[in-house]
Design an enzyme around this catalytic site. Sequence first.
Site, mmCIF file in Angstrom:
data_model
loop_
_atom_site.group_PDB
_atom_site.id
_atom_site.type_symbol
_atom_site.label_atom_id
_atom_site.label_comp_id
_atom_site.label_asym_id
_atom_site.label_seq_id
_atom_site.Cartn_x
_atom_site.Cartn_y
_atom_site.Cartn_z
ATOM 1 C CE LYS A 1 -3.804 2.226 2.487
ATOM 2 N NZ LYS A 1 -5.030 2.050 3.350
ATOM 3 C CB SER B 1 -8.220 3.834 2.682
ATOM 4 O OG SER B 1 -7.523 3.301 3.725
ATOM 5 C CB SER C 1 -8.903 1.017 5.486
ATOM 6 O OG SER C 1 -9.570 2.392 5.085
#
Length: 485
Positions: free
Chosen positions: A76, A152, A176
Amino acid sequence: MINASLKQLSQALAGKQISSVELTQLFLERIERLNPLFNAFITVDAEKSLAAARSADARIAAGDGGLLTGIPIAQKDIFCAEGWPTTCGSKMLANFVAPYDATVIRKMERDSGLVSLGKTNMDEFAMGSSNETSFFGPVRNPWDSERVPGGSSGGSAAAVAARLAPAATGTDTGGSIRQPAALCNLTGLKPTYGVVSRYGMIAFASSLDQAGPMAASAEDCALLLNSMAGFDERDSTSLERPPEDYSRDLEQPLNGLRIGLPKEFFGPGCAAEVMAAVQLALAEYKKLGATLVDVSLPNSHLSVPAYYVIAPAEASSNLSRFDGVRYGFRAADYGNLDEMYMKTRAQGFGAEVKRRIMIGAYVLSHGYYDAYYLQAQRIRRLIANDFVEAFKHCDVIIGPTSPSTAFKLGEKAADPVQMYLSDIYTIAVNLAGLPGMSLPCGFVGGLPVGLQLIGNYFAEGQLLNVAHQYQQVSAWHQQRPAGLA
Ligand code: GLN
């Protein structure tokens, strides 16, 4: 190899059926071909990945590789990784190249020998539930490209779901990891607060942020958590605990397991088809020897309102560092210092981030601090106490991860409150600092449904066991989106 588990990849690498360079090339080729469909990666750097794969191959040849050495993984873009652009999904950091590794990156790359394939797309500064707030454009869900992958960590979720990577890292401040895992048919784990170091992970709401793995199965997640977890003196909230093997208890039978069903998670507010899939999973758990117990989390309806005071408050403080002076974006034209700050922040942040900064500054301001921020902290304590009470009657808590399956791109983008409610079942877990997981439990109209497991503090091993046992009798987690050969 594309659909192989981490354990299978590990065996293939150890048995010299494939090299890390070949494996990395395989996934890089898929990223090149398929990423334009999903926008899952913000940055790919084949040279860097292949260099890491070559050193992994050397480690394997020298016999000092670990279980994960040579396996490619997506990171990420919230984790600083030395020499890699690290954008956090924001224009503010679009040209920022991290000068050092986050602890998670260091442990995964240097200690375990995992090979980073690139940096995945995400909501700007991890604020969102759909990946639509990214400066780099929305991510599309591999199960239906008209729909969101969740957020997210939507880029990580889409990357693994489309098998552009065998696994990925995510972070979870209010859901998330779990919500995108649910919407993309993955298994994801948010550990107990403090189990994984936050050093080098760009801060959103520091008292809630936690990194964790996203992969096809609980078994894969356990291997990754072994690599990610551990005390770090560079994170003041890191917990000093003896290292744990999170794979150790995977095969434990579930006889006598008490599953708590909070009545608040089984009321209206959840789509009926989602609930039906959850109920079928519960029936499987009964067959595996578990008993179902009714519990209550009476303050859980306050978790979204409390979160949307606390998280913005912390965000407004954390994001004050992006001022055009230290690093990142700076506006081009300004007459004086104040104007430089204002233009930089006006141009560098997107609408959702600005909304959070304004709310955060407001609830922390003199005169409103007691009314909003302190009150939210009190509610946070009540929510945590609800779990303490519930865990007197059960070992794990189960419910839906998300009230709906993946929604259409644009469907909730104009209505922040609707978007915030996507996390209605996940947020309380972060407020309490507990570990939580999502695992695939069925499909509705071709779209995946996620089952949420919540454990007591430090019960990651148990959650992984409970998830793994279900994955031995259900094949949902092995389903792949059609048409992505
Ligand atoms: N969707 C929630 C938010 O927008 C949670 C995000 C997260 O966990 N990073 O704040």
